[in-house]
Design a protein around this motif. Structure first.
Motif, mmCIF file in Angstrom:
data_model
loop_
_atom_site.group_PDB
_atom_site.id
_atom_site.type_symbol
_atom_site.label_atom_id
_atom_site.label_comp_id
_atom_site.label_asym_id
_atom_site.label_seq_id
_atom_site.Cartn_x
_atom_site.Cartn_y
_atom_site.Cartn_z
ATOM 1 N N ASP A 1 17.084 10.374 70.574
ATOM 2 C CA ASP A 1 16.370 11.435 71.287
ATOM 3 C C ASP A 1 17.059 12.779 71.100
ATOM 4 N N GLU A 2 18.382 12.774 71.149
ATOM 5 C CA GLU A 2 19.116 14.020 70.948
ATOM 6 C C GLU A 2 18.947 14.516 69.519
ATOM 7 N N LEU A 3 18.942 13.599 68.557
ATOM 8 C CA LEU A 3 18.757 13.998 67.166
ATOM 9 C C LEU A 3 17.379 14.617 66.963
ATOM 10 N N LYS A 4 16.346 14.041 67.577
ATOM 11 C CA LYS A 4 15.008 14.634 67.479
ATOM 12 C C LYS A 4 14.992 16.045 68.045
ATOM 13 N N GLN A 5 15.648 16.236 69.184
ATOM 14 C CA GLN A 5 15.666 17.572 69.783
ATOM 15 C C GLN A 5 16.431 18.558 68.927
ATOM 16 N N ASP B 1 18.902 1.864 75.286
ATOM 17 C CA ASP B 1 18.190 3.080 75.659
ATOM 18 C C ASP B 1 18.878 4.302 75.065
ATOM 19 N N ALA B 2 18.075 5.372 74.910
ATOM 20 C CA ALA B 2 18.624 6.622 74.388
ATOM 21 C C ALA B 2 19.643 7.196 75.361
ATOM 22 N N ARG B 3 20.635 7.844 74.820
ATOM 23 C CA ARG B 3 21.719 8.423 75.611
ATOM 24 C C ARG B 3 21.431 9.885 75.894
ATOM 25 N N GLN B 4 21.796 10.318 77.106
ATOM 26 C CA GLN B 4 21.695 11.734 77.450
ATOM 27 C C GLN B 4 23.092 12.348 77.402
#
Length: 639
Positions: free
Chosen positions: A193-197, A619-622
């Protein structure tokens, strides 16, 4: 008095810029001619003639009018557009010594040409040379190690998400690519998710019609407090750098504990001295940039595949026949590649028909040159116009038609043997020319073959209207593995309505003037993708602030304008509804996805459960705390 000084600075910068551009004259050497092209207007050149939507089609139209190589002035810069694969090779490949630099991207905080941060955007220098050496190393290792099982592993999670939430197909496809790329870069998928952002924000920063700093470059010379666009970019840059450092540190710790999976970062840390990097930060960027590049580009052809199959269902039936014959009841793997020529033809035609980078990645000419009697001035920005190159009628008869058979039938110019190897996307023009050829081609091929092959193995896809005459048209799935309906899939307008709920939780709620004045805007593709609107990161905070009613009225007016534009596009050709940033992808459209075989779906869900229990699908990490760092020094920016 302070206001007077600010206005004086603005006036001086504008006047200086205009004077420089007005007094610039192109000197044509004796015996040569100026390249043809649109005349344009004083100062701004041909900017006003370029449409906001599908700009590459305008450049292709000019190519038909002025020839396969022409030039145009865009706000003072000379842009040369190449519509011929042969001319692109003659200049960008054979004369790579002077055509291999990159143009400056004003909106980035650090100069992309020599910052050492973005290999595809660097000019030809020592940093570029050593990072290409590193890229060659990790790509060679990718081809002969266990890296290749990552797409096969993540395809299980992809199919599971499509079974349960088909309306989120854009998100699922982008997550699939981001998870595979995260595993390649750092050994785990939790950073997806962080990579997508990171990819979304960088895409805005580098796109000509993305960040405001690329249109009004002088904004990047002002203090952050006076230029919200610059402040946005600085936060993006700092967040990206910290993210790459965190990921490298995690891999180093896992290596010290003897539990690090194979990854590009582990390859770097094992032999960091061999590449003469300036330090760990350069190594972190050398890996992270490859991660971003993959996350940016590979999902787009997968989304185009869905579009193509809905509009050309006859080829999906043929694809089903090949995959069923070769794979049976098991999911496709990369080892099946030689036996799947039609799948490879589909992928190759998808990239040709709707190229993910239709304008091509620009080169920069470092010294004067000539071609066939035409003068090409130093400083020209050279565009291998992929939209036109992939539509050369001599190479691609009937080029506007989606036809994968052009790669498989000997009567077509594109046919090659053996069919165990061809067709292939490797070395196609979409991957660039000469010294700037993309080094991640084998990664792209593996992701597309396994990802698209897995979708075709499990699903049929049909446009919503294809069911219009059926009395038994499904409206909702009866089980997680029966029929996946896209009744709730958002159209571009509906997506903007969904996005608007982020601003107004209900009809009576008020707009946040602070948020809008900080640059918040809606998306025109989906809520999980970068905005393709030119004001995505425009910073109106530097100008007189408006009232809440004025802002809301402007917002609604933009929605209505986009709705009308979309209606016009849909009537003309529904397959041309694309985003507007440098990486073009189809806007969401309504279609239905049907599970072909319930036993296959059951097997996918069973494998998903097994892998989840084994700890593979975390799960994706924040990384930045609550609300992804909203209001903090580091975190997600508005896109």
């Amino acid at each position: 008095m302070a206001l007077f000084h600010i206005l004086a600075v603005f006036v001086f910068l504008i006047v200086a810029t205009l004077w420089k551009r007005l007094t610039r004259r192109e000197k044509i050497p004796k015996g040569l001619k100026k390249l043809p092209g649109p005349k344009g207007l004083p100062i701004i050149g041909s900017v006003a003639e370029i449409p906001d939507e599908l700009s590459w089609m305008k450049f292709a139209e000019w190519g038909k009018e002025y020839g396969p190589i022409y030039q145009c002035n865009l706000a003072g810069s000379n842009h040369v557009w190449i519509s011929s694969d042969q001319i692109a090779h003659d200049l960008l490949s054979k004369k790579g010594a002077i055509y291999s630099d990159r143009p400056h991207i004003p909106a980035l905080i650090d100069d992309n040409r020599d910052s050492g941060q973005y290999l595809p955007l660097m000019s030809k220098n020592a940093l570029w040379t050593r990072q290409r050496k590193f890229a060659n190393h990790i790509m060679r290792q990718h081809e002969k190690t266990e890296f290749n099982h990552y797409p096969e592993l993540e395809s299980i999670r992809l199919l599971t998400e499509l079974i349960h939430e088909p309306s989120q197909y854009n998100h699922a496809l982008e997550s699939f690519i981001a998870r595979v790329t995260s595993r390649l870069a750092w050994g785990h998928s939790e950073a997806s998710d962080e990579l997508k952002q990171r990819a979304r924000e960088l895409l805005i920063g580098v796109s000509p019609n993305g960040a405001l700093g690329n249109k009004l470059a002088f904004l990047m010379g002002l203090p952050d407090w006076l230029s919200p666009a610059k402040a946005w970019e600085r936060r993006r840059h700092n967040t990206e750098k910290r993210f790459f450092e965190i990921m490298q540190s995690d891999v180093r710790r896992e290596m010290s504990e003897k539990r690090a999976p194979m990854s590009w970062t582990s390859l770097f840390l094992e032999s960091a001295g061999a590449f003469n990097f300036s330090g760990d930060t350069e190594g972190a960027y050398a890996v992270g940039m490859h991660g971003i590049a993959g996350a940016l580009t590979i999902a787009a052809p997968m989304q185009v595949f869905c579009l193509a199959m809905c509009h050309h269902p006859q080829y999906l039936e043929k694809l089903h026949e090949e995959i069923d014959r070769v794979c049976g009841d098991r999911m496709p793997t990369l080892s099946d590649k030689p036996q799947l020529p039609f799948l490879r033809a589909i992928i190759r035609e998808v990239i040709r028909w709707r190229p993910p980078v239709p304008t091509g990645i620009p080169h920069y000419l470092t010294q004067d040159d000539e071609y066939n009697g035409f003068h090409i001035p130093a400083g020209s920005i050279m565009h291998p116009l992929e939209w036109s190159i992939s539509r050369d009628p001599t190479m691609f008869p009937d080029p506007e038609t989606f036809n994968p058979m052009r790669w498989l039938e000997p009567s077509f110019p594109t046919y090659k043997e053996p069919l165990t190897q061809y067709p292939t996307i490797l070395n196609s023009s979409q991957f660039g020319y000469g010294r700037r050829t993309c080094q991640g081609q084998t990664v792209t091929e593996a992701d597309l073959l396994v990802g698209i092959g897995s979708m075709a193995w499990l699903f049929s896809m049909r446009r919503e209207q294809d069911y219009s005459d059926s009395p038994a048209r499904p409206s909702s799935p009866t089980s997680p593995m029966s029929v996946s309906s896209f009744d709730s899939a958002p159209s571009p307008l509906e997506t903007e309505k969904v996005e608007s709920r982020r601003l107004w939780p209900n009809e009576k709620a008020s707009i946040s003037v602070e948020e809008l004045n900080a640059g918040l805007s809606v998306h025109s593709d989906d809520t999980n993708s970068p905005s393709d609107a030119p004001d995505a990161v425009n910073a109106p905070g530097a100008f007189p602030r408006q009232t809440e009613n004025d802002l809301k009225a402007e917002y609604l007016a933009r929605l209505e304008k986009r709705r009308k534009e979309q209606e016009k596009l849909d009537k003309e050709d529904p397959t041309l509804a694309f985003t507007k940033l440098l990486i073009a992808k189809p806007k969401p459209f309504k279609f239905e996805m049907v599970v072909r075989d319930q036993s296959r779906a059951a097997r996918v869900l069973e494998m998903y459960g097994e892998k989840t229990r084994a700890g593979e699908f975390k799960d994706a990490r924040q990384y930045w705390g609550e609300e992804q760092g909203k209001g903090k020094e580091l975190g997600w920016g508005v896109v």
